[in-house]
Design a protein around this motif. Structure first.
Motif, PDB file in Angstrom:
ATOM      1  N   UNK A  30      24.185  82.400  -1.665  1.00  6.37           N
ATOM      2  CA  UNK A  30      23.973  81.180  -0.891  1.00  6.37           C
ATOM      3  C   UNK A  30      25.195  80.935  -0.025  1.00  6.37           C
ATOM      4  N   UNK A  31      24.972  80.825   1.257  1.00  4.06           N
ATOM      5  CA  UNK A  31      26.061  80.529   2.175  1.00  4.06           C
ATOM      6  C   UNK A  31      25.670  79.337   3.035  1.00  4.06           C
ATOM      7  N   UNK A  32      26.667  78.671   3.560  1.00  9.06           N
ATOM      8  CA  UNK A  32      26.452  77.516   4.413  1.00  9.06           C
ATOM      9  C   UNK A  32      27.216  77.746   5.705  1.00  9.06           C
ATOM     10  N   UNK A  33      26.583  77.455   6.812  1.00 12.87           N
ATOM     11  CA  UNK A  33      27.255  77.518   8.108  1.00 12.87           C
ATOM     12  C   UNK A  33      28.118  76.265   8.214  1.00 12.87           C
ATOM     13  N   UNK A  64      23.863  69.894   4.864  1.00 17.59           N
ATOM     14  CA  UNK A  64      24.439  70.817   5.840  1.00 17.59           C
ATOM     15  C   UNK A  64      23.779  72.168   5.614  1.00 17.59           C
ATOM     16  N   UNK A  65      22.885  72.536   6.492  1.00 16.76           N
ATOM     17  CA  UNK A  65      22.123  73.770   6.294  1.00 16.76           C
ATOM     18  C   UNK A  65      21.287  73.652   5.027  1.00 16.76           C
ATOM     19  N   UNK A  66      21.410  74.637   4.114  1.00 14.19           N
ATOM     20  CA  UNK A  66      20.671  74.625   2.851  1.00 14.19           C
ATOM     21  C   UNK A  66      21.379  73.846   1.750  1.00 14.19           C
ATOM     22  N   UNK A  97      22.633  70.908  -4.835  1.00 15.31           N
ATOM     23  CA  UNK A  97      21.400  71.672  -4.993  1.00 15.31           C
ATOM     24  C   UNK A  97      21.269  72.706  -3.887  1.00 15.31           C
ATOM     25  N   UNK A  98      20.852  73.912  -4.280  1.00 16.56           N
ATOM     26  CA  UNK A  98      20.449  74.948  -3.339  1.00 16.56           C
ATOM     27  C   UNK A  98      19.044  75.390  -3.745  1.00 16.56           C
TER      28      UNK A  98
END
Length: 161
Positions: A30-33, A64-66, A97-98
């Motif tokens: 899981x990554x966030x921009x 923020x994003x996912x 949460x993701x």
């Protein structure tokens, strides 16, 4: 893979000892921009232009994003030029949460520029049927990795559970 991580975590708890227990956690990539827009909703907002801070209060949701982070209160700290959000400090019960994980803690500090989210106080991470708890969890939202420190404890699920 998750069972292997959980097994390693339990071995760390047994061999390292409670004071220095630590384990690494894979958040499934899981990554966030961190340059993506940050959307915040809450019951109320207080802004202090002099200090460059804003406080969102009551049923706060940060997206923020996912990444989804909810808390009772979130303080937004702007960068030195006050045009960019530098940090978010969440308190009063935090949930992160993701798509595949959920974590709970008493507080969280999200350094957007560094891409680090630090959850502290009775941290509980659930990944499917498995759970890991600790005093602190540091998540690198740029590469999807995390580490847990302080009295790490895990539940190992066997078979198809």
């Amino acid at each position: 893979m998750l069972r292997l991580i959980a097994l390693c975590a339990s071995l760390c708890v047994g061999t390292v000892g409670p004071a220095n227990a630590q384990t690494n956690v894979d958040l499934g990539g899981v990554t966030v921009d961190t340059s993506a827009a940050v959307e915040v909703t809450a019951d109320s907002l207080s802004v202090n232009q002099d200090s460059g801070r804003a406080v969102f209060d009551g049923n706060v949701l940060v997206v923020q994003g996912d990444l989804r982070l909810s808390a009772g209160q979130v303080e937004v700290i702007y960068g030195t030029d006050t045009s960019q959000i530098a940090r978010l400090v969440a308190s009063e019960g935090v949930t992160f949460v993701t798509a595949d994980e959920a974590a709970e803690a008493e507080q969280a500090d999200y350094d957007i520029a560094a891409g680090l989210l630090v959850l502290t106080g009775n941290v509980l991470l659930t990944q499917g049927p498995s759970a890991i708890s600790a005093n602190q969890m540091t998540i690198n939202v740029t590469d999807g990795t995390a580490s847990m420190q302080g009295r790490v404890r895990t539940v190992l699920q066997q078979g198809e559970n």
